[in-house]
Design a protein around this motif. Sequence first.
Motif, short mmCIF file in Angstrom:
data_model
loop_
_atom_site.label_atom_id
_atom_site.label_comp_id
_atom_site.label_asym_id
_atom_site.label_seq_id
_atom_site.Cartn_x
_atom_site.Cartn_y
_atom_site.Cartn_z
N VAL A 1 0.77 -1.11 -0.45
CA VAL A 1 0.46 0.02 0.00
C VAL A 1 0.97 1.13 -0.06
CG1 VAL A 1 -1.77 1.31 1.36
CG2 VAL A 1 -2.05 -1.16 1.16
N GLN A 2 -0.08 2.85 -1.21
CA GLN A 2 1.50 3.00 -0.95
C GLN A 2 0.67 4.91 -1.13
OE1 GLN A 2 3.74 3.81 -4.51
NE2 GLN A 2 5.74 3.88 -2.98
N LEU A 3 0.49 5.64 -0.30
CA LEU A 3 -0.32 6.94 -0.05
C LEU A 3 0.49 7.71 -0.50
CD1 LEU A 3 -2.32 6.60 3.22
CD2 LEU A 3 -2.68 5.73 0.24
N VAL A 4 0.57 8.51 -1.47
CA VAL A 4 1.97 9.93 -1.91
C VAL A 4 0.77 11.16 -2.08
CG1 VAL A 4 3.72 10.30 -3.50
CG2 VAL A 4 3.63 7.95 -3.96
N GLU A 5 1.09 11.96 -0.56
CA GLU A 5 0.96 13.20 -0.56
C GLU A 5 1.80 14.01 -2.01
OE1 GLU A 5 0.52 12.07 4.12
OE2 GLU A 5 2.41 11.67 2.09
N SER A 6 1.08 15.29 -2.39
CA SER A 6 1.25 16.94 -2.90
C SER A 6 1.38 17.44 -3.06
CB SER A 6 2.14 15.50 -4.50
OG SER A 6 0.29 15.23 -4.67
N GLY A 7 2.23 18.93 -3.30
CA GLY A 7 0.77 20.10 -2.83
C GLY A 7 1.55 20.83 -1.79
N GLY A 8 2.39 20.37 -1.19
CA GLY A 8 2.71 21.11 -0.32
C GLY A 8 3.69 22.31 -0.89
N GLY A 9 4.03 23.24 0.71
CA GLY A 9 4.45 24.22 -0.04
C GLY A 9 4.88 25.66 1.02
N LEU A 10 5.41 26.83 0.60
CA LEU A 10 5.27 28.11 0.85
C LEU A 10 4.04 28.79 0.13
CD1 LEU A 10 6.66 29.67 2.96
CD2 LEU A 10 8.74 30.29 1.38
N VAL A 11 3.38 29.70 1.44
CA VAL A 11 3.01 30.50 0.85
C VAL A 11 2.54 31.55 1.36
CG1 VAL A 11 0.57 28.61 2.18
CG2 VAL A 11 -0.02 30.60 -0.16
N GLN A 12 1.74 32.79 1.04
CA GLN A 12 1.32 33.61 1.85
C GLN A 12 0.46 33.58 2.63
OE1 GLN A 12 2.15 37.99 -0.31
NE2 GLN A 12 4.11 37.60 0.74
N PRO A 13 0.55 34.35 4.27
CA PRO A 13 -1.30 34.41 4.54
C PRO A 13 -2.20 35.03 3.86
CG PRO A 13 1.05 35.11 6.23
CD PRO A 13 1.37 35.02 5.01
N GLY A 14 -3.21 34.18 4.40
CA GLY A 14 -4.52 34.71 3.19
C GLY A 14 -4.19 33.57 2.12
N GLY A 15 -3.29 33.46 1.93
CA GLY A 15 -2.96 32.34 0.21
C GLY A 15 -3.54 30.82 0.30
N SER A 16 -3.53 29.91 -0.69
CA SER A 16 -4.49 29.13 -0.92
C SER A 16 -3.49 27.64 -1.20
CB SER A 16 -5.28 28.93 -1.75
OG SER A 16 -6.83 29.62 -1.54
N LEU A 17 -3.81 26.88 -1.12
CA LEU A 17 -2.94 25.14 -1.37
C LEU A 17 -3.85 24.26 -1.57
CD1 LEU A 17 0.22 25.24 0.28
CD2 LEU A 17 0.27 25.49 -1.77
N LEU B 1 -3.56 20.16 -1.29
CA LEU B 1 -2.63 19.02 -1.34
C LEU B 1 -4.13 17.72 -1.84
CD1 LEU B 1 -2.56 18.91 2.52
CD2 LEU B 1 -0.82 20.08 0.39
N SER B 2 -2.89 17.13 -2.04
CA SER B 2 -3.87 15.67 -2.90
C SER B 2 -2.67 14.12 -2.52
CB SER B 2 -2.93 15.78 -4.14
OG SER B 2 -3.75 16.88 -4.74
N CYS B 3 -3.63 13.42 -2.65
CA CYS B 3 -2.79 12.40 -1.24
C CYS B 3 -3.13 10.53 -2.27
CB CYS B 3 -3.53 11.92 -0.46
SG CYS B 3 -2.50 9.52 0.42
N ALA B 4 -2.50 10.50 -3.24
CA ALA B 4 -3.27 9.65 -4.69
C ALA B 4 -2.82 8.25 -3.80
CB ALA B 4 -1.81 10.11 -5.40
N ALA B 5 -3.44 6.72 -3.56
CA ALA B 5 -3.67 5.60 -3.01
C ALA B 5 -3.39 5.19 -4.13
CB ALA B 5 -4.63 5.43 -2.63
N SER B 6 -2.50 3.58 -3.60
CA SER B 6 -2.66 2.65 -4.55
C SER B 6 -2.03 1.22 -3.54
CB SER B 6 -1.18 2.50 -5.47
OG SER B 6 0.20 2.74 -4.96
N GLY B 7 -2.71 0.20 -4.22
CA GLY B 7 -2.48 -1.70 -3.18
C GLY B 7 -3.65 -1.86 -2.50
N LEU B 8 -4.78 -1.13 -2.53
CA LEU B 8 -5.61 -1.09 -1.34
C LEU B 8 -7.56 -0.65 -2.15
CD1 LEU B 8 -6.21 1.91 1.20
CD2 LEU B 8 -4.94 2.59 -1.24
N THR B 9 -8.57 -1.20 -2.07
CA THR B 9 -9.89 -1.80 -2.50
C THR B 9 -9.81 0.60 -1.62
OG1 THR B 9 -10.08 -3.32 -2.84
CG2 THR B 9 -11.69 -1.78 -2.61
#
Length: 116
Positions: free
Chosen positions: A1-17, A19-27
Motif C-alpha cells: 500500500v502506498q499513499l503519496v501526498e503532494s501539493g505542499g509548499g510555501l504560501v503567504q498568509p491568506g493564500g491557498s494550497l 493537497l493531493s494524496c494518491a493511493a495505490s495497493g488498496l481498495t
Amino acid sequence: VQLVESGGGLVQPGGSLRLSCAASGLTFSSYFMSWYRQTAGKERELVATISSTGGSTNYADSVKGRFTISRDNAKNTVYLQMNSLKPEDTAVYYCNAYASTVYHYWGQGTQVTVSS
C-alpha cells in the motif's frame, strides 16, 4: 500500500494550497480518508475526514469554513483544499487511509509553510 501526498509548499498568509494524496495497493473506495497535521513537539492533529463514498465529512474546529476535503474514487485520490491560510496552519500534513484497526495506512507527509 502506498499513499503519496503532494501539493505542499510555501504560501503567504491568506493564500491557498491544494493537497493531493494518491493511493495505490488498496481498495480505495472501502476506506475512510483523513488529513492530519503535525508540528515539531506536538501530537498529530486530525484536520478533516471523508467517508468512503464521500457523502460525509468532518473538520477540526480550527479549519472549518477554510478547508475542504474531497475525494475521487475513480482516481484513488483524496484532496484537501486549503483557503485563507494562517501561519498556525504551518505543519507537515499527512494522508491517512482507515478501514479498521488492522487496515490503516499513512503517507510520508508534505510540508506546508504559511509565512510572509
